[in-house]
Write an enzyme that holds these catalytic residues in place. Structure first.
Site, short mmCIF file in Angstrom:
data_model
loop_
_atom_site.label_atom_id
_atom_site.label_comp_id
_atom_site.label_asym_id
_atom_site.label_seq_id
_atom_site.Cartn_x
_atom_site.Cartn_y
_atom_site.Cartn_z
N GLY A 15 0.81 -1.22 0.00
CA GLY A 15 0.00 0.00 0.00
C GLY A 15 0.84 1.26 0.00
O GLY A 15 0.64 2.15 0.83
N SER A 17 1.32 3.36 -2.75
CA SER A 17 1.05 4.28 -3.86
C SER A 17 0.82 5.70 -3.37
O SER A 17 0.96 6.65 -4.14
CB SER A 17 -0.17 3.79 -4.65
OG SER A 17 -1.26 3.52 -3.78
N VAL A 67 -3.47 -7.27 -0.84
CA VAL A 67 -2.79 -8.02 0.22
C VAL A 67 -3.70 -9.01 0.95
O VAL A 67 -3.22 -9.92 1.63
CB VAL A 67 -2.13 -7.09 1.28
CG1 VAL A 67 -1.01 -6.28 0.67
CG2 VAL A 67 -3.16 -6.21 1.97
N ASN A 93 2.01 -2.02 5.41
CA ASN A 93 1.41 -0.69 5.59
C ASN A 93 -0.01 -0.60 5.03
O ASN A 93 -0.82 0.20 5.50
CB ASN A 93 2.30 0.35 4.91
CG ASN A 93 1.61 1.68 4.75
OD1 ASN A 93 1.52 2.47 5.68
ND2 ASN A 93 1.07 1.94 3.55
N SER A 145 -1.94 1.21 14.67
CA SER A 145 -2.60 2.50 14.91
C SER A 145 -2.77 2.66 16.42
O SER A 145 -2.93 1.66 17.14
CB SER A 145 -3.98 2.49 14.26
OG SER A 145 -4.77 3.57 14.74
N TYR A 158 -12.03 -1.45 12.65
CA TYR A 158 -10.67 -0.95 12.41
C TYR A 158 -9.80 -1.18 13.65
O TYR A 158 -8.69 -1.72 13.55
CB TYR A 158 -10.73 0.53 12.06
CG TYR A 158 -9.40 1.16 11.76
CD1 TYR A 158 -8.76 0.92 10.54
CD2 TYR A 158 -8.76 1.99 12.68
CE1 TYR A 158 -7.53 1.49 10.26
CE2 TYR A 158 -7.54 2.56 12.41
CZ TYR A 158 -6.92 2.32 11.19
OH TYR A 158 -5.70 2.89 10.92
N ALA A 160 -10.22 -3.26 16.10
CA ALA A 160 -10.01 -4.69 16.35
C ALA A 160 -8.94 -5.24 15.40
O ALA A 160 -8.09 -6.04 15.81
CB ALA A 160 -11.33 -5.45 16.17
N LYS A 162 -6.45 -3.59 14.07
CA LYS A 162 -5.13 -3.07 14.45
C LYS A 162 -4.68 -3.65 15.80
O LYS A 162 -3.49 -3.87 16.02
CB LYS A 162 -5.16 -1.54 14.50
CG LYS A 162 -5.41 -0.89 13.14
CD LYS A 162 -4.31 -1.20 12.14
CE LYS A 162 -4.45 -0.39 10.86
NZ LYS A 162 -3.35 -0.64 9.91
N ILE A 191 -2.77 11.07 11.17
CA ILE A 191 -1.77 11.50 10.19
C ILE A 191 -2.51 12.06 8.97
O ILE A 191 -3.52 11.49 8.53
CB ILE A 191 -0.90 10.28 9.74
CG1 ILE A 191 -0.30 9.53 10.95
CG2 ILE A 191 0.17 10.73 8.76
CD1 ILE A 191 0.70 10.28 11.78
P1 NAP Z 1 -4.28 5.89 2.61
O1 NAP Z 1 -3.81 7.27 2.32
O2 NAP Z 1 -5.74 5.59 2.53
O3 NAP Z 1 -3.50 4.86 1.68
C1 NAP Z 1 -3.76 3.49 1.80
C2 NAP Z 1 -2.80 2.71 0.95
O4 NAP Z 1 -3.10 1.32 1.14
C3 NAP Z 1 -2.95 3.01 -0.53
O5 NAP Z 1 -1.69 2.95 -1.14
C4 NAP Z 1 -3.84 1.86 -1.00
O6 NAP Z 1 -3.61 1.51 -2.35
C5 NAP Z 1 -3.35 0.73 -0.12
N1 NAP Z 1 -4.30 -0.37 0.02
C6 NAP Z 1 -5.54 -0.34 0.57
N2 NAP Z 1 -6.09 -1.56 0.54
C7 NAP Z 1 -5.17 -2.38 -0.04
C8 NAP Z 1 -5.13 -3.76 -0.35
N3 NAP Z 1 -6.16 -4.57 -0.06
N4 NAP Z 1 -4.02 -4.26 -0.94
C9 NAP Z 1 -2.96 -3.47 -1.23
N5 NAP Z 1 -2.94 -2.15 -0.97
C10 NAP Z 1 -4.03 -1.62 -0.38
O7 NAP Z 1 -3.84 5.43 4.07
P2 NAP Z 1 -2.70 5.99 5.05
O8 NAP Z 1 -3.31 7.00 5.93
O9 NAP Z 1 -1.47 6.29 4.30
O10 NAP Z 1 -2.52 4.68 5.95
C11 NAP Z 1 -1.44 3.79 5.82
C12 NAP Z 1 -1.44 2.85 7.02
O11 NAP Z 1 -1.33 3.61 8.22
C13 NAP Z 1 -2.73 2.05 7.16
O12 NAP Z 1 -2.45 0.76 7.61
C14 NAP Z 1 -3.50 2.82 8.20
O13 NAP Z 1 -4.43 2.01 8.88
C15 NAP Z 1 -2.38 3.29 9.09
N6 NAP Z 1 -2.73 4.44 9.92
C16 NAP Z 1 -3.13 5.62 9.36
C17 NAP Z 1 -3.46 6.69 10.17
C18 NAP Z 1 -3.91 8.02 9.62
O14 NAP Z 1 -4.37 8.87 10.43
N7 NAP Z 1 -3.80 8.29 8.33
C19 NAP Z 1 -3.39 6.55 11.57
C20 NAP Z 1 -2.98 5.33 12.11
C21 NAP Z 1 -2.65 4.29 11.27
P3 NAP Z 1 -4.72 1.81 -3.51
O15 NAP Z 1 -4.96 3.28 -3.51
O16 NAP Z 1 -4.04 1.32 -4.73
O17 NAP Z 1 -5.94 1.04 -3.12
#
Ligand code: NAP
Length: 251
Positions: A15, A17, A67, A93, A145, A158, A160, A162, A191
């Site tokens: 993930g 991109s 994934v 990720n 998270s 979500y 559960a 994490k 974030i």
């Molecule tokens: P994001 O901007 O929504 O990006 C999610 C990424 O995951 C994208 O590249 C997406 O690719 C990819 N993805 C989603 N489902 C997928 C799958 N089934 N297989 C492969 N790739 C997949 O999210 P983010 O905020 O960067 O979050 C990244 C990680 O940090 C996540 O695990 C999230 O739970 C965690 N996190 C985020 C926050 C926050 O506040 N942002 C806080 C705590 C934890 P496509 O676009 O190609 O689908």
């Protein structure tokens, strides 16, 4: 650009991109890793990122794959191995969120969250570990998270997923440490990425930022910096830890 702490290593970031994953890909490439940028749907963003990394002198590859599917994870690893070599640095990720009352969550929504956030890291670890164990060296970082530590109203699925990822991390860390593999998790707070923007209004984001002790939302780079350190040899004695990157939220 290249500094070198991850030189001669192949790093797969699921993930990546966009958002936090893309920042980790940039930071890993800057340290000399050959980087596999996995995506599920955002092909153009993944390919643009790979071009950017190659322009800066890194080896990089965009690879599609969900994934949550064992077949797609297998194809993903084969593509990376053929183009870059075996994976010794794995960052789980890829993630998806869901803001919904438990009474309104459908079977499909629950499964989508669990498949991406928990089954995905399991499938990727299972596929990556035999090489890491055979060479007696590997690094795994799972992106959890703070909601997996604290729980959150309307985020039960979500949180559960994490929380499960956190205990998966601690258990696997004990299991594979004797084989030279460390497994750690980062627990980011809020974030600034698409994920947050899709869940909250601008006003809600501002209100949330005010609740963070440092007074702002985190950036993807805030998470990437620590992730890359955990992938490096500087973190050789850090194992089974869940480290918040949350501006002091959980302090
Ligand atoms: P994001 O901007 O929504 O990006 C999610 C990424 O995951 C994208 O590249 C997406 O690719 C990819 N993805 C989603 N489902 C997928 C799958 N089934 N297989 C492969 N790739 C997949 O999210 P983010 O905020 O960067 O979050 C990244 C990680 O940090 C996540 O695990 C999230 O739970 C965690 N996190 C985020 C926050 C926050 O506040 N942002 C806080 C705590 C934890 P496509 O676009 O190609 O689908």
């Amino acid at each position: 650009m290249i500094k070198g702490s991850l030189q001669n290593k192949v790093c797969l970031i699921t993930g990546s991109s966009r958002g936090i994953g893309a920042a980790i890909a940039r930071a890993a490439a800057a340290e000399g890793a050959a980087v596999a940028v996995n995506y599920r749907a955002s092909r153009q963003q993944a390919e643009l990122l790979v071009e950017e990394l190659r322009d800066l002198g890194a080896q990089a590859l965009a690879v599609q794959g969900d994934v949550g599917s064992s077949g797609e994870v297998e194809n993903l690893f084969v593509s990376v191995e053929q183009a870059l070599g075996p994976v010794s640095l794995l960052v789980n990720n890829a993630g998806t969120s869901l803001r919904e009352l438990v009474t309104n969550i459908s079977d499909e929504q629950w499964d989508r969250v669990m498949d991406t956030n928990l089954r995905g890291p399991f499938l990727c670890c299972r596929r990556a570990l035999p090489h890491m164990i055979s060479t007696r060296w590997g690094r795994i970082v799972n992106i959890a998270s703070i909601w997996g530590l604290l729980g959150a109203s309307c985020e039960s699925a979500y949180a559960a997923s994490k929380g499960g990822l956190i205990l998966f991390t601690k258990s696997l860390a004990r299991e594979v440490a004797p084989c030279g593999v460390t497994v750690n998790a980062l627990a980011p707070g809020p974030i600034s990425t698409d994920m947050l923007a899709e869940e909250l209004t601008i006003q809600e984001c501002q209100d949330l930022a005010e609740q963070v002790p440092v007074g702002r939302l985190g950036s993807p780079e805030d998470v990437a910096a620590l992730c890359v350190f955990l992938l490096s040899s500087g973190a050789n004695y850090i194992n089974g830890q869940v480290i918040p990157v949350d501006g002091g939220w959980t302090a």
